[in-house]
Design a protein around this motif. Structure first.
Motif, PDB file in Angstrom:
ATOM      1  N   UNK A 139      33.151  64.818  47.424  1.00  0.00           N
ATOM      2  CA  UNK A 139      32.887  66.171  46.910  1.00  0.00           C
ATOM      3  C   UNK A 139      33.600  66.428  45.589  1.00  0.00           C
ATOM      4  N   UNK A 140      33.705  65.386  44.744  1.00  0.00           N
ATOM      5  CA  UNK A 140      34.448  65.557  43.492  1.00  0.00           C
ATOM      6  C   UNK A 140      33.621  66.246  42.409  1.00  0.00           C
ATOM      7  N   UNK A 188      37.076  63.915  49.309  1.00  0.00           N
ATOM      8  CA  UNK A 188      37.412  63.456  47.962  1.00  0.00           C
ATOM      9  C   UNK A 188      37.009  64.546  46.976  1.00  0.00           C
ATOM     10  N   UNK A 189      38.010  65.120  46.280  1.00  0.00           N
ATOM     11  CA  UNK A 189      37.754  66.280  45.424  1.00  0.00           C
ATOM     12  C   UNK A 189      38.116  65.975  43.976  1.00  0.00           C
ATOM     13  N   UNK A 213      35.538  63.509  36.056  1.00  0.00           N
ATOM     14  CA  UNK A 213      34.448  63.807  35.111  1.00  0.00           C
ATOM     15  C   UNK A 213      33.715  62.546  34.666  1.00  0.00           C
ATOM     16  N   UNK A 214      34.414  61.412  34.649  1.00  0.00           N
ATOM     17  CA  UNK A 214      33.811  60.159  34.195  1.00  0.00           C
ATOM     18  C   UNK A 214      33.430  59.268  35.374  1.00  0.00           C
ATOM     19  N   UNK A 215      33.580  59.781  36.577  1.00  0.00           N
ATOM     20  CA  UNK A 215      33.326  58.967  37.772  1.00  0.00           C
ATOM     21  C   UNK A 215      32.060  59.427  38.480  1.00  0.00           C
ATOM     22  N   UNK A 216      31.279  58.444  38.959  1.00  0.00           N
ATOM     23  CA  UNK A 216      30.182  58.811  39.841  1.00  0.00           C
ATOM     24  C   UNK A 216      30.654  58.708  41.285  1.00  0.00           C
ATOM     25  N   UNK A 217      29.743  58.912  42.235  1.00  0.00           N
ATOM     26  CA  UNK A 217      30.145  58.963  43.642  1.00  0.00           C
ATOM     27  C   UNK A 217      30.777  57.659  44.099  1.00  0.00           C
ATOM     28  N   UNK A 218      30.205  56.503  43.706  1.00  0.00           N
ATOM     29  CA  UNK A 218      30.753  55.217  44.115  1.00  0.00           C
ATOM     30  C   UNK A 218      32.149  55.001  43.555  1.00  0.00           C
ATOM     31  N   UNK A 276      31.079  51.263  35.469  1.00  0.00           N
ATOM     32  CA  UNK A 276      30.560  52.621  35.221  1.00  0.00           C
ATOM     33  C   UNK A 276      29.071  52.778  35.467  1.00  0.00           C
ATOM     34  N   UNK A 277      28.296  51.707  35.330  1.00  0.00           N
ATOM     35  CA  UNK A 277      26.850  51.867  35.505  1.00  0.00           C
ATOM     36  C   UNK A 277      26.384  51.474  36.908  1.00  0.00           C
TER      37      UNK A 277
END
Length: 994
Positions: free
Chosen positions: A10-11, A52-53, A76-81, A179-180
């Motif tokens: 939930x970030x 996860x926040x 901000x630079x992270x996706x869910x994985x 990142x991708x």
């Protein structure tokens, strides 16, 4: 089996809403995170959920201090994985990972835990149809993967990894965290590495939270699913046991289904109900489209089989998953119906309850087979008002509130019944399908508007120096009937013009000149939440002869008000059935009935009779004098239109002349027309005339409306001539948004259509000896010297004058509206609709330079916002007490039936740009305004109007032309009308579908 570790990712946050998904809350105060943690607690009791926040994590922590959180620094630079990989530190345990913006049922989580596989991916094979109306844009951004044997499916954001897979993830952590890379890539890599990847297909039973209402989409499925999901949580109501069967189950083994039903419901009466996914969605409601079969003997196998087959057949060609729902039948029903938890059309915060407490049927509302129903309307913030309507509804509202609380949603359509033991049953809960995007509702502001209206009502209960009576009530359809003339939600321009031209002074001045009490400076019309209402006390006072002693007048005022309070259905018939305004031959017998057990003595009646005789005698000889100014109005119209004044100055002059020379003459003519028609009706009651002879006489009178009809029938009359003579007419005399006839001549002056068959011409109608003797007897009872022929001439001229004076004064008003439209567009930059938010005071101030034109657009916008918000308020047609502002039962008005004819025909509602043929149809319009005269150029079969009285223009026209009509049926009956074939039987006083 080892319990899995649980990670809720939930970030992130919703970009449009600018807040975390987890914090989205519902009307019950619960959030998405509450739903998710509750589902985990139910599926895996005691297991810790690691949340996860990232974005705005402080608020999430503050709202849920008892939960376990992990913070992603670089969210901000992270996706869910990447968020998941940044917080995981135990790769030796089974692990369940779920997106923070998805929700599942607890049973889904339970089944997932029990499934075998190195990785179990929760997928949706019906993802393109997961919810009704899913857009291509939403489908395009869905996360999909190909998985055997389903092909392309949507990844739901929920996956379970075994310890073996978790160890593999640990070894490949760096490459996976690139990142991708995302969860789809990770799942594909796990499969390519040789692990057994199993799929769990939820077949649409999940939801992704893109907006708060998505949770309610998720909970409210088809009828059976919804009832099953909410049943365990209900305390204020009950849902009956149920069995469902699918079309596939029924085809495979119907006997097994019936045995199952008979085993569960042995000895009971049953109902077989539709429960189809096409029945109710968030875009459309198909309530009542599919069949339900009631009161079936459970032990009657043949009848049970036929009922189930019949319901399935009503679906057309249903899919294999289509369901039928079987439940016990509630037979001892005391009350049944439907409650909407908001206004159906606007979404305004009201409970709208439509119910039947007479028939004992559980489906009388939804079946549409009963018309004598009750409707209660309650403001959500003041539900105490329900006690004075029907105390039994308190239990219903409590049950509705509980459902709102459970679902976190307050726009529901709930079907219910209460049995004779006072047990509340819920039969169905569906979302209200009507979109309310056009209405911005501020519930608190609406409450303030209602509070202000209530305070105004209280203030006007005080006694006034010029008006008699202990208190007052307010009606939208009394006297000058603003609901009919300007509508029950008029724009500010219509309100201000009506006030200036009629209800500020002219109405009272005419009455005082005629011989009634002078109530000036009292206004006739007040506004409650921008809706116009007549002060009934002021109206009644203005119809009491001025020659009466004060004490008699006071008793009459209070008794008249009491009669109206006791007979709400008469509020549009005050001058006919409440107040005695003229003397008629049946006065004595009518007075004895009306004043029975009232505080009016025989001596009071004697005094009133003498006063009314004098007033009536004077009425018969004053018409020409009272209406003489109308000639001046016509002359000045030509002068103003030929002048070089600017459009706004011309408009002002036309309106000022309209009041000075037009509306007072019209008020006098309207009073004379009322006197004439009232006398004719009294002659019928006395036996002097028959109904047929009265209609023949009315048809013999040449009127403006008749001239219009004749001009249309004369094909030698050009459209240009028709426009010049009749082009100013418009449906809605005061409404700038209604097009005048000249604006759409191809429609209003369509000479190609077949014309209305004219009523038999009765020019030179000769009254019989018996009829003339009856007229003479009437005149002999009055202090007058006029002869029978003069009296007959008066009856004819009074009917003519009413139409003629309105035609003339409405020309000034209509052309002024045209000029204001022009001025608004060319000078002020306003649309036609926006011109409707000007007022006459604005026009006056602009004319003399007191108001800067540059300020007008701001004024218009403020008024528009204010008006739109106030118009969301729902008020009754008659306001009698303070509670009426917050809750009332909708009255069923008594329509005025015109002629004694009967007709069966299709109903058609008149729209702004009418193109459908009207010939042979029963036409439905909102008001009895003369602007609808063009209807009579078509062969209509009948007419129904929402507003209007027995002496309204359209009532007179229908009587003249012999067209069956129900005039002024009221809000409740009007709202219940829909397209269909109807019988309009004026002789029996009824209209109903056939």
């Amino acid at each position: 089996m080892c319990q899995p570790k649980i990670f809720l990712l939930a970030a992130g946050y919703h970009k449009q809403a600018q807040r975390p998904f987890s914090l989205w809350s519902f009307s019950n105060g619960k959030s998405i995170l509450d739903w998710q943690t509750h589902a985990f607690e139910k599926a895996l009791p005691g297991n810790q959920v690691n949340i996860v926040v990232g974005y705005d994590y402080q608020k999430i922590l503050a709202n849920h201090p008892y939960l376990n959180f992990s913070y992603v620094l670089d969210w901000e630079k992270s996706n869910a994985l990447q968020s998941f990989l940044s917080v995981i530190n135990d790769f030796s345990s089974p692990t369940l990972v779920m997106y923070g913006d998805t929700v599942f049922y607890p049973e889904t989580l339970t089944r997932l835990i029990g499934m075998e596989g190195d990785a179990v991916v929760v997928i949706d094979s019906v993802w393109k149809q997961r919810f009704s109306g899913r857009s291509q844009k939403d489908i395009a951004i869905a996360e999909t993967l190909n998985i055997h044997p389903y092909g392309e499916v949507e990844y739901t954001g929920l996956v379970k990894f075994s310890p073996k897979v978790m160890n593999w993830i640990s070894d490949h952590r760096d490459s996976a965290a690139h990142s991708n890379r995302n969860f789809i890539d990770l799942i594909n890599d796990i499969r390519d590495a040789g692990f057994n990847v199993a799929a769990y297909d939820v077949i649409g039973a999940w939801s992704e939270m893109n907006e708060p209402n998505d949770l309610v989409h998720f909970i409210l499925g088809n009828k059976a699913e919804t009832l099953r999901r909410i049943r365990p949580q209900l305390k204020k109501s009950e849902i009956c046991d149920q069995i469902t069967c699918t079309q596939q189950d029924w085809k495979n083994n119907p006997s097994l289904i019936i045995k199952r039903v008979q085993a569960q419901f042995e000895g009971q009466r049953l109902i077989v109900r539709s429960s189809y996914f096409e029945e109710d969605s968030w875009e459309t409601s198909n309530a009542g489209v599919f069949e339900s079969i009631l009161d079936i003997d459970c032990n009657d196998t043949h009848t049970m089989r036929k009922a189930i087959e019949h319901v399935f057949l009503s679906y057309g060609n249903p899919c294999a998953h289509a369901q039928v729902l079987i439940q016990p039948f509630i037979s001892n029903v005391a009350m049944s119906g439907v409650i909407f938890t908001c206004d159906l059309f606007t979404g305004a915060p009201y409970y709208i309850i439509n119910y039947d407490d007479v028939s004992g049927r559980p489906d009388s509302i939804t079946s549409g087979q009963k018309s004598d129903l009750r409707t209660a309307i309650i403001f959500r913030r003041n539900i105490d008002a329900v006690h004075k309507i029907d105390s039994r509804l308190v239990k219903l509202i409590e049950a509705a509130k509980e459902l709102e609380q459970i679902l976190g949603y307050n726009k529901l359509d709930i079907e219910f019944a209460i049995d004779k033991e006072n047990q509340m049953y819920i039969f169905q809960v569906r979302p209200i399908a009507v979109k309310h995007d056009a209405h911005q509702i501020n519930e608190k502001q609406l409450a303030l508007f209602l509070q202000s209206a209530w305070q105004h009502f209280k203030k006007w209960q005080k006694k006034s120096p010029s008006i008699l009576g202990d208190d007052t009530i307010f009606s939208g359809m009394t006297d000058w009937n603003p609901a009919e003339i300007i509508g029950n939600r008029p724009n500010p321009l219509a309100v201000s013009l009506y006030h200036y031209l009629i209800t500020e002074d002219i109405w009272a001045r005419q009455r005082a000149e005629y011989g009634y009490r002078d109530v000036r400076p009292a206004p006739l019309v007040h506004n409650f939440c921008s809706q116009p209402y007549v002060d009934c006390r002021a109206s009644i006072n203005s119809l009491i002869p001025s020659s009466l002693p004060e004490e008699v007048a006071l008793r009459l005022a209070n008794v008249y008000l009491d009669i109206l309070k006791d007979n709400h259905q008469l509020h549009d018939k005050v001058e006919l059935d409440v107040v005695f305004t003229i003397w008629v031959p049946t006065f004595r017998q009518d007075a004895e009935i009306r004043f029975k057990n009232r505080n009016i003595s025989t001596q009071d009646i004697d005094i009133l009779e003498q006063a009314l005789k004098k007033l009536t005698a004077r009425a018969l000889v004053r018409l020409n004098e009272d209406t003489s100014s109308i000639k001046c109005l016509s002359e000045r119209f030509v002068e103003v239109m030929g002048s070089h004044l600017d459009p706004v100055d011309k408009a002002y002059q036309l309106i000022a002349d309209c009041r000075r020379f037009g509306t007072l003459a019209f008020a006098h003519a309207a009073r004379a027309g009322f006197v004439a028609v009232a006398l004719l009706k009294s002659f019928i009651q006395k036996g002097t005339l028959s109904q047929k002879r009265m209609l023949e006489f009315q048809a013999s009178v040449s009127t403006v409306a008749g001239d219009f009809q004749n001009a249309l029938d004369d094909h030698s009359v050009s459209v240009d001539v028709l426009i010049k003579q009749f082009g100013h007419l418009r449906p809605g005399t005061y409404d700038v948004n209604q097009t005048a006839y000249w604006e759409n001549p191809d429609f209003y002056f369509d000479c190609q259509r077949p014309r209305m068959t004219q009523h038999t011409s009765c020019d030179g109608l000769v009254f019989t000896k018996h009829e003339r003797e009856g007229f003479q007897a009437f005149l002999d009872a009055l202090p007058t010297e006029i002869k029978v022929d003069e009296f007959i001439r008066y009856l004819s001229q009074a009917i003519q004058a009413r139409e003629k004076t309105k035609f003339e004064f409405s020309r000034n008003l209509s052309v002024a509206l045209d000029l204001l439209i022009q001025y608004g567009k060319e000078v002020l930059g306003l649309t036609r609709e926006e011109v409707g938010y000007l007022t006459f005071d604005d026009i006056k101030a602009l004319k003399i330079g007191q108001l800067d034109e540059k300020l007008i657009p701001k004024f218009v916008q403020l008024r528009k916002t204010d008006s739109v918000e106030k118009h969301l308020a729902k008020l009754p047609g008659l306001i009698c007490c303070e509670n009426d502002f917050f809750g009332y039962e909708q009255e069923k008005s008594q329509a005025n039936f015109i002629t004694r004819l009967s007709v069966v025909a299709e109903l058609i509602f008149i729209k702004a740009n009418q193109n459908e043929p009207l010939d042979g149809k029963i036409v439905v319009i909102p008001s009895a305004d003369p602007g609808f005269d063009w209807l009579f150029s078509h062969n209509i079969a009948g007419l129904i109007t929402q507003y209007g009285g027995a002496n309204s223009h359209m009532a007179i026209r229908c009587a003249e032309l012999g067209i069956p009509a129900a005039i002024g049926i009221g809000d409740k009956q009007y709202d219940s009308l829909q397209n269909g074939r109807m019988i309009l039987d004026c002789h029996k006083g009824r209209f109903e579908y056939v």
